[in-house]
Design a protein around this motif. Structure first.
Motif, mmCIF file in Angstrom:
data_model
loop_
_atom_site.group_PDB
_atom_site.id
_atom_site.type_symbol
_atom_site.label_atom_id
_atom_site.label_comp_id
_atom_site.label_asym_id
_atom_site.label_seq_id
_atom_site.Cartn_x
_atom_site.Cartn_y
_atom_site.Cartn_z
ATOM 1 N N ALA A 67 0.807 -1.110 -0.051
ATOM 2 C CA ALA A 67 0.167 -0.020 -0.074
ATOM 3 C C ALA A 67 0.750 1.353 0.021
ATOM 4 C CB ALA A 67 -0.799 -0.081 1.159
ATOM 5 N N GLU A 68 2.140 1.249 0.454
ATOM 6 C CA GLU A 68 3.043 2.315 0.450
ATOM 7 C C GLU A 68 3.783 2.126 -0.620
ATOM 8 O OE1 GLU A 68 2.537 0.594 3.599
ATOM 9 O OE2 GLU A 68 1.042 1.995 3.917
ATOM 10 N N ASN A 69 3.741 1.482 -1.596
ATOM 11 C CA ASN A 69 4.453 1.733 -2.935
ATOM 12 C C ASN A 69 5.801 0.757 -2.864
ATOM 13 O OD1 ASN A 69 2.585 2.452 -4.536
ATOM 14 N ND2 ASN A 69 3.333 4.589 -4.432
ATOM 15 N N TYR A 70 5.924 0.193 -1.688
ATOM 16 C CA TYR A 70 7.261 -0.703 -1.409
ATOM 17 C C TYR A 70 6.989 -2.057 -1.985
ATOM 18 C CZ TYR A 70 9.009 2.812 1.720
ATOM 19 O OH TYR A 70 9.827 3.773 2.389
ATOM 20 N N CYS A 71 8.196 -2.873 -2.283
ATOM 21 C CA CYS A 71 8.094 -3.956 -2.968
ATOM 22 C C CYS A 71 8.571 -4.986 -1.875
ATOM 23 C CB CYS A 71 9.176 -3.899 -4.119
ATOM 24 S SG CYS A 71 9.332 -5.731 -4.787
ATOM 25 N N SER A 72 7.666 -5.928 -1.600
ATOM 26 C CA SER A 72 7.767 -6.685 -0.852
ATOM 27 C C SER A 72 8.791 -7.913 -1.010
ATOM 28 C CB SER A 72 6.416 -7.608 -0.167
ATOM 29 O OG SER A 72 5.951 -8.420 -1.613
ATOM 30 N N ILE A 73 9.143 -7.963 -2.214
ATOM 31 C CA ILE A 73 10.371 -8.887 -2.700
ATOM 32 C C ILE A 73 11.592 -8.071 -3.305
ATOM 33 C CG2 ILE A 73 9.024 -10.858 -3.001
ATOM 34 C CD1 ILE A 73 9.438 -10.398 -5.907
ATOM 35 N N TYR A 74 11.869 -6.684 -2.857
ATOM 36 C CA TYR A 74 12.879 -5.822 -3.209
ATOM 37 C C TYR A 74 14.000 -6.522 -3.549
ATOM 38 C CZ TYR A 74 15.206 -1.716 -4.317
ATOM 39 O OH TYR A 74 16.130 -0.744 -4.828
ATOM 40 N N ASP A 75 14.431 -7.249 -2.218
ATOM 41 C CA ASP A 75 15.860 -7.925 -2.178
ATOM 42 C C ASP A 75 16.097 -8.966 -3.308
ATOM 43 O OD1 ASP A 75 16.831 -6.097 -0.411
ATOM 44 O OD2 ASP A 75 16.188 -7.077 1.427
ATOM 45 N N ALA A 76 14.875 -9.485 -3.791
ATOM 46 C CA ALA A 76 14.934 -10.623 -4.543
ATOM 47 C C ALA A 76 14.157 -10.298 -5.915
ATOM 48 C CB ALA A 76 14.415 -11.780 -3.881
ATOM 49 N N ARG A 77 13.862 -9.179 -6.247
ATOM 50 C CA ARG A 77 13.175 -8.439 -7.456
ATOM 51 C C ARG A 77 13.953 -9.114 -8.743
ATOM 52 N NH1 ARG A 77 16.284 -4.456 -5.904
ATOM 53 N NH2 ARG A 77 16.998 -2.991 -7.212
ATOM 54 N N PRO A 78 13.036 -9.210 -9.552
ATOM 55 C CA PRO A 78 13.595 -9.698 -10.949
ATOM 56 C C PRO A 78 14.613 -8.714 -11.642
ATOM 57 C CG PRO A 78 11.406 -9.737 -11.102
ATOM 58 C CD PRO A 78 11.670 -9.144 -9.767
ATOM 59 N N GLY A 79 15.398 -9.122 -12.766
ATOM 60 C CA GLY A 79 16.358 -8.298 -13.033
ATOM 61 C C GLY A 79 15.657 -7.180 -13.948
ATOM 62 N N ASP A 80 14.649 -7.474 -14.485
ATOM 63 C CA ASP A 80 13.744 -6.261 -15.076
ATOM 64 C C ASP A 80 13.501 -5.206 -14.186
ATOM 65 O OD1 ASP A 80 13.677 -7.384 -17.862
ATOM 66 O OD2 ASP A 80 11.723 -7.618 -17.887
ATOM 67 N N CYS A 81 13.122 -5.680 -13.096
ATOM 68 C CA CYS A 81 12.823 -4.328 -11.953
ATOM 69 C C CYS A 81 14.000 -3.793 -11.433
ATOM 70 C CB CYS A 81 12.288 -5.135 -10.910
ATOM 71 S SG CYS A 81 10.565 -5.752 -10.937
ATOM 72 N N GLN A 82 15.086 -4.388 -11.674
ATOM 73 C CA GLN A 82 16.442 -3.748 -11.047
ATOM 74 C C GLN A 82 16.873 -2.746 -12.106
ATOM 75 O OE1 GLN A 82 19.192 -6.931 -9.893
ATOM 76 N NE2 GLN A 82 17.811 -8.025 -9.103
ATOM 77 N N ASN A 83 16.755 -3.138 -13.288
ATOM 78 C CA ASN A 83 17.301 -2.164 -14.391
ATOM 79 C C ASN A 83 16.340 -1.195 -15.037
ATOM 80 O OD1 ASN A 83 19.630 -3.701 -14.608
ATOM 81 N ND2 ASN A 83 18.873 -5.271 -15.698
ATOM 82 N N TYR A 84 15.150 -1.469 -14.574
ATOM 83 C CA TYR A 84 13.887 -0.420 -14.858
ATOM 84 C C TYR A 84 14.281 1.013 -14.236
ATOM 85 C CZ TYR A 84 9.096 1.384 -16.560
ATOM 86 O OH TYR A 84 8.367 2.125 -17.112
ATOM 87 N N PRO A 85 14.049 1.888 -15.234
ATOM 88 C CA PRO A 85 13.531 2.228 -16.456
ATOM 89 C C PRO A 85 14.493 2.194 -17.641
ATOM 90 C CG PRO A 85 13.453 4.285 -15.469
ATOM 91 C CD PRO A 85 14.225 3.234 -14.546
ATOM 92 N N TYR A 86 15.426 1.697 -17.367
ATOM 93 C CA TYR A 86 16.550 1.680 -18.507
ATOM 94 C C TYR A 86 17.046 2.898 -19.136
ATOM 95 C CZ TYR A 86 14.747 -3.044 -18.458
ATOM 96 O OH TYR A 86 14.479 -4.442 -18.175
ATOM 97 N N THR A 87 17.012 4.245 -18.190
ATOM 98 C CA THR A 87 17.334 5.288 -18.299
ATOM 99 C C THR A 87 18.695 5.814 -18.500
ATOM 100 O OG1 THR A 87 16.758 5.953 -16.184
ATOM 101 C CG2 THR A 87 15.050 6.662 -18.093
ATOM 102 N N ASP A 88 19.427 4.803 -18.041
ATOM 103 C CA ASP A 88 20.960 4.876 -17.810
ATOM 104 C C ASP A 88 21.689 3.926 -18.761
ATOM 105 O OD1 ASP A 88 20.384 2.546 -16.188
ATOM 106 O OD2 ASP A 88 21.419 3.215 -14.729
ATOM 107 N N SER A 89 21.100 3.072 -19.679
ATOM 108 C CA SER A 89 21.697 2.208 -20.436
ATOM 109 C C SER A 89 21.278 2.218 -21.900
ATOM 110 C CB SER A 89 20.981 0.637 -19.778
ATOM 111 O OG SER A 89 19.918 0.500 -20.550
ATOM 112 N N TYR A 90 22.099 1.560 -22.721
ATOM 113 C CA TYR A 90 21.753 1.738 -24.254
ATOM 114 C C TYR A 90 20.448 1.326 -24.579
ATOM 115 C CZ TYR A 90 22.746 1.337 -29.323
ATOM 116 O OH TYR A 90 22.811 1.549 -30.307
ATOM 117 N N ASP A 91 19.713 0.455 -23.767
ATOM 118 C CA ASP A 91 18.484 -0.248 -23.990
ATOM 119 C C ASP A 91 17.491 0.939 -24.337
ATOM 120 O OD1 ASP A 91 19.289 -2.794 -23.944
ATOM 121 O OD2 ASP A 91 18.399 -3.088 -21.824
#
Length: 163
Positions: A109-133
């Motif tokens: 409800a507070e916009n925190y991820c309950s699996i933040y420490d184990a989140r998928p790679g897509d979440c870790q890299n989103y929004p790709y604003t710092d990469s060539y993607d």
């Protein structure tokens, strides 16, 4: 800070055609070298944006859960991988595992991820604003510009750089 982020979502929707054309332009010679600017623009954007105030990504789109992501997340929540898949994931039209619901079932409800420490790679890299993607995948960047204020911010800043 200028007013780029004021009503960013409405602006992103209004500027869809122009943004799509701009992202296509980045695929040409004119866009060469722009990826070198991305890390600084990324940092600048996130100096103004708090993801916990938005969570647009977690509320509207799903990351891909690749095999290592499933293994890590399942272990984190104390489930077997098959139970994790059965409970939280489905196979999409591209053959990728994605969450079954929006918003993401791991968003609280507070916009925190309950699996933040184990989140998928897509979440870790989103929004790709710092990469060539960001440049290499214009259709995804175009979509993300209406979901994430940081993407819109970086896109607007790039328009000032690449004329």
């Amino acid at each position: 800070m200028d007013d780029i982020l004021t009503n960013w979502k409405e602006k992103a929707i209004e500027q869809q055609k122009a943004n799509k054309q701009f992202l296509q332009k980045l695929q040409t010679k004119k866009g060469r070298g722009v990826e070198k600017k991305l890390p600084d623009l990324h940092d600048e954007a996130f100096s103004h944006i708090d993801c916990l105030q938005c969570a647009g990504c977690c509320k509207t789109i799903s990351p891909r859960f690749k095999a290592p992501d499933i293994k890590r997340a399942a272990k984190y929540v104390g489930m077997k991988e098959t139970a994790f898949i059965d409970t939280y994931l489905r196979m999409d039209e591209d053959g990728d595992y994605v969450v079954t619901t929006a918003p993401c079932p791991f968003l609280d409800a507070e916009n925190y991820c309950s699996i933040y420490d184990a989140r998928p790679g897509d979440c870790q890299n989103y929004p790709y604003t710092d990469s060539y993607d960001f440049v290499k995948r214009p259709n995804i960047t175009f979509l993300n510009s209406t979901i994430c204020p940081a993407v819109f911010y970086v896109l607007e800043k790039l328009k000032d750089i690449v004329k």
